[in-house]
Motif scaffolding. Structure first.
Motif, PDB file in Angstrom:
ATOM      1  N   ALA A   1      -0.874  -3.695  -2.863  1.00  0.00           N
ATOM      2  CA  ALA A   1      -0.629  -4.075  -1.472  1.00  0.00           C
ATOM      3  C   ALA A   1      -0.275  -2.869  -0.610  1.00  0.00           C
ATOM      4  CB  ALA A   1       0.481  -5.122  -1.409  1.00  0.00           C
ATOM      5  N   VAL A   2       0.552  -1.949  -1.118  1.00  0.00           N
ATOM      6  CA  VAL A   2       0.917  -0.800  -0.284  1.00  0.00           C
ATOM      7  C   VAL A   2      -0.244   0.184  -0.168  1.00  0.00           C
ATOM      8  CG1 VAL A   2       3.388  -1.006  -0.722  1.00  0.00           C
ATOM      9  CG2 VAL A   2       2.012   0.473  -2.181  1.00  0.00           C
ATOM     10  N   ILE A   3      -1.040   0.334  -1.212  1.00  0.00           N
ATOM     11  CA  ILE A   3      -2.227   1.192  -1.125  1.00  0.00           C
ATOM     12  C   ILE A   3      -3.200   0.651  -0.083  1.00  0.00           C
ATOM     13  CG2 ILE A   3      -4.272   1.982  -2.377  1.00  0.00           C
ATOM     14  CD1 ILE A   3      -2.514   2.200  -4.874  1.00  0.00           C
ATOM     15  N   ALA A   4      -3.303  -0.672  -0.029  1.00  0.00           N
ATOM     16  CA  ALA A   4      -4.214  -1.294   0.928  1.00  0.00           C
ATOM     17  C   ALA A   4      -3.788  -1.069   2.374  1.00  0.00           C
ATOM     18  CB  ALA A   4      -4.323  -2.791   0.652  1.00  0.00           C
ATOM     19  N   LEU A   5      -2.523  -0.723   2.614  1.00  0.00           N
ATOM     20  CA  LEU A   5      -2.072  -0.473   3.981  1.00  0.00           C
ATOM     21  C   LEU A   5      -2.808   0.692   4.628  1.00  0.00           C
ATOM     22  CD1 LEU A   5       1.814  -0.862   3.595  1.00  0.00           C
ATOM     23  CD2 LEU A   5       0.179  -2.541   4.501  1.00  0.00           C
TER      24      LEU A   5
ATOM     25  N   VAL B   1       8.163  -7.142   4.473  1.00  0.00           N
ATOM     26  CA  VAL B   1       8.333  -5.748   4.082  1.00  0.00           C
ATOM     27  C   VAL B   1       7.039  -4.971   4.307  1.00  0.00           C
ATOM     28  CG1 VAL B   1       8.758  -4.193   2.144  1.00  0.00           C
ATOM     29  CG2 VAL B   1      10.181  -6.224   2.450  1.00  0.00           C
ATOM     30  N   LEU B   2       5.927  -5.549   3.921  1.00  0.00           N
ATOM     31  CA  LEU B   2       4.645  -4.881   4.122  1.00  0.00           C
ATOM     32  C   LEU B   2       4.315  -4.738   5.600  1.00  0.00           C
ATOM     33  CD1 LEU B   2       2.562  -6.589   1.298  1.00  0.00           C
ATOM     34  CD2 LEU B   2       3.323  -4.211   1.367  1.00  0.00           C
ATOM     35  N   GLN B   3       4.638  -5.740   6.389  1.00  0.00           N
ATOM     36  CA  GLN B   3       4.381  -5.647   7.819  1.00  0.00           C
ATOM     37  C   GLN B   3       5.232  -4.555   8.459  1.00  0.00           C
ATOM     38  OE1 GLN B   3       4.931  -9.724   9.165  1.00  0.00           O
ATOM     39  NE2 GLN B   3       2.731 -10.116   9.006  1.00  0.00           N
ATOM     40  N   ALA B   4       6.469  -4.421   7.999  1.00  0.00           N
ATOM     41  CA  ALA B   4       7.331  -3.362   8.534  1.00  0.00           C
ATOM     42  C   ALA B   4       6.804  -1.989   8.156  1.00  0.00           C
ATOM     43  CB  ALA B   4       8.762  -3.552   8.022  1.00  0.00           C
ATOM     44  N   LEU B   5       6.344  -1.838   6.927  1.00  0.00           N
ATOM     45  CA  LEU B   5       5.752  -0.559   6.519  1.00  0.00           C
ATOM     46  C   LEU B   5       4.530  -0.233   7.362  1.00  0.00           C
ATOM     47  CD1 LEU B   5       5.945  -0.845   2.611  1.00  0.00           C
ATOM     48  CD2 LEU B   5       7.377   0.593   4.081  1.00  0.00           C
ATOM     49  N   ALA B   6       3.682  -1.226   7.557  1.00  0.00           N
ATOM     50  CA  ALA B   6       2.467  -1.014   8.349  1.00  0.00           C
ATOM     51  C   ALA B   6       2.781  -0.697   9.802  1.00  0.00           C
ATOM     52  CB  ALA B   6       1.575  -2.250   8.260  1.00  0.00           C
ATOM     53  N   GLY B   7       3.845  -1.300  10.316  1.00  0.00           N
ATOM     54  CA  GLY B   7       4.161  -1.110  11.725  1.00  0.00           C
ATOM     55  C   GLY B   7       4.912   0.161  12.047  1.00  0.00           C
ATOM     56  N   ALA B   8       5.697   0.690  11.083  1.00  0.00           N
ATOM     57  CA  ALA B   8       6.552   1.822  11.396  1.00  0.00           C
ATOM     58  C   ALA B   8       6.355   3.036  10.494  1.00  0.00           C
ATOM     59  CB  ALA B   8       8.029   1.387  11.336  1.00  0.00           C
ATOM     60  N   VAL B   9       6.011   2.833   9.246  1.00  0.00           N
ATOM     61  CA  VAL B   9       5.948   3.945   8.297  1.00  0.00           C
ATOM     62  C   VAL B   9       4.557   4.572   8.248  1.00  0.00           C
ATOM     63  CG1 VAL B   9       6.251   4.607   5.876  1.00  0.00           C
ATOM     64  CG2 VAL B   9       7.820   2.976   6.933  1.00  0.00           C
TER      65      VAL B   9
ATOM     66  N   ALA C   1       3.764   6.822  11.042  1.00  0.00           N
ATOM     67  CA  ALA C   1       4.523   8.079  11.004  1.00  0.00           C
ATOM     68  C   ALA C   1       3.850   9.111  10.115  1.00  0.00           C
ATOM     69  CB  ALA C   1       5.940   7.820  10.518  1.00  0.00           C
ATOM     70  N   GLY C   2       2.695   8.752   9.527  1.00  0.00           N
ATOM     71  CA  GLY C   2       1.949   9.705   8.714  1.00  0.00           C
ATOM     72  C   GLY C   2       2.189   9.594   7.226  1.00  0.00           C
ATOM     73  N   VAL C   3       2.877   8.539   6.806  1.00  0.00           N
ATOM     74  CA  VAL C   3       3.109   8.322   5.376  1.00  0.00           C
ATOM     75  C   VAL C   3       1.993   7.431   4.837  1.00  0.00           C
ATOM     76  CG1 VAL C   3       4.701   7.395   3.644  1.00  0.00           C
ATOM     77  CG2 VAL C   3       5.598   8.511   5.700  1.00  0.00           C
ATOM     78  N   MET C   4       1.304   7.888   3.825  1.00  0.00           N
ATOM     79  CA  MET C   4       0.206   7.121   3.254  1.00  0.00           C
ATOM     80  C   MET C   4       0.736   6.007   2.353  1.00  0.00           C
ATOM     81  SD  MET C   4      -2.566   8.496   4.420  1.00  0.00           S
ATOM     82  CE  MET C   4      -3.849   7.912   3.286  1.00  0.00           C
ATOM     83  N   GLY C   5       0.076   4.858   2.404  1.00  0.00           N
ATOM     84  CA  GLY C   5       0.433   3.784   1.496  1.00  0.00           C
ATOM     85  C   GLY C   5       0.291   4.208   0.047  1.00  0.00           C
ATOM     86  N   ALA C   6      -0.710   5.037  -0.227  1.00  0.00           N
ATOM     87  CA  ALA C   6      -0.916   5.516  -1.590  1.00  0.00           C
ATOM     88  C   ALA C   6       0.278   6.327  -2.082  1.00  0.00           C
ATOM     89  CB  ALA C   6      -2.192   6.357  -1.667  1.00  0.00           C
ATOM     90  N   SER C   7       0.940   7.052  -1.172  1.00  0.00           N
ATOM     91  CA  SER C   7       2.115   7.822  -1.589  1.00  0.00           C
ATOM     92  C   SER C   7       3.305   6.914  -1.859  1.00  0.00           C
ATOM     93  CB  SER C   7       2.469   8.866  -0.519  1.00  0.00           C
ATOM     94  OG  SER C   7       2.953   8.250   0.657  1.00  0.00           O
ATOM     95  N   LEU C   8       3.376   5.778  -1.174  1.00  0.00           N
ATOM     96  CA  LEU C   8       4.457   4.825  -1.431  1.00  0.00           C
ATOM     97  C   LEU C   8       4.303   4.174  -2.794  1.00  0.00           C
ATOM     98  CD1 LEU C   8       4.786   3.088   2.054  1.00  0.00           C
ATOM     99  CD2 LEU C   8       6.231   4.884   1.086  1.00  0.00           C
ATOM    100  N   ALA C   9       3.080   4.120  -3.291  1.00  0.00           N
ATOM    101  CA  ALA C   9       2.864   3.558  -4.631  1.00  0.00           C
ATOM    102  C   ALA C   9       3.598   4.375  -5.681  1.00  0.00           C
ATOM    103  CB  ALA C   9       1.367   3.521  -4.938  1.00  0.00           C
TER     104      ALA C   9
END
Length: 220
Positions: free
Chosen positions: A59-63, A73-81, A84-92
């Motif tokens: 799910a976070v990679i798909a962001l 939580v995913l919506q907040a990551l997509a909306g703010a993180v 800001a230049g943070v890749m979903g793949a890096s959150l994995a």
């Protein structure tokens, strides 16, 4: 298993003013890390835990290329993180770190990888949000994650190992000078380490406060 740390990324806000967009991103990262900790804390069967973490990893990679599902939580990551230049793949990577705690038996290698991925990955994301590029960011994150593990794990052998390594990482991270943008992260690691120490007396508490104020003012 462990729960999320007593010293969350939001405590970084006490050490440096940040714009509203950065605040929202830090809140989203804190919620994401808490969610992963809650999964581990509620998991009794490692296979079930791995399945739940796999869902989150995908799910976070798909962001990076798709709109988030109706999950706060995913919506907040997509909306703010992500903006800001943070890749979903890096959150994995943070999820990979939490998954190491499902290893049975839990050993020193798993503890080290947990610290590197969860702590280092989360602090790297926070640094991107804060605009910090200090060399010891991930080392401070490892110390923070190890302190968290030491404070929550039920196995005293692992707890002692994590506490010892946490002190080493934090000491090494604070041996360098921190930029103003990075100081909240250094302070967060130091606070987590303080949390492992016996309940301080009045003078010990005063020394801790002095150390935090010195770090905020000088970066050391």
């Amino acid at each position: 298993m462990t729960a999320a740390s007593s010293f969350t990324p939001m405590m970084a806000l006490a050490f440096a003013p940040v714009p509203p967009a950065s605040r929202a991103a830090l809140e989203a990262l804190a919620a994401f890390d808490r969610e992963m900790g809650a999964i581990l804390a509620s998991t009794r069967e490692p296979l079930v835990g791995q399945m739940r973490l796999t869902w989150w990893r995908e799910a976070v990679i798909a962001l990076d290329h798709a709109r988030p599902p109706a999950q706060p939580v995913l919506q907040a990551l997509a909306g703010a993180v992500i903006p800001a230049g943070v890749m979903g793949a890096s959150l994995a990577r943070v999820i990979d770190g939490w998954e190491m705690l499902l290893r049975e038996p839990l050993d020193g290698e798993a503890v080290a990888q947990f610290a590197e991925d969860r702590g280092g990955g989360l602090f790297a994301a926070m640094a991107a949000v804060l605009g910090a590029s200090d060399q010891a960011i991930e080392q401070a994150g490892e110390g923070w994650a190890l302190a968290d593990l030491a404070g929550h794990v039920s196995d005293p052998r692992i707890g002692d190992l994590a506490a010892t390594r946490s002190g080493e990482r934090v000491d090494a991270a604070l041996a360098t000078s921190w930029s103003r943008a990075g100081r909240p992260l250094a302070a967060l690691a130091l606070l987590a380490r303080f949390d492992l120490q016996p309940a301080p007396g009045r003078w010990a508490r005063a020394r801790q406060l002095a150390a935090l104020l010195r770090l905020r003012a000088t970066g050391r």
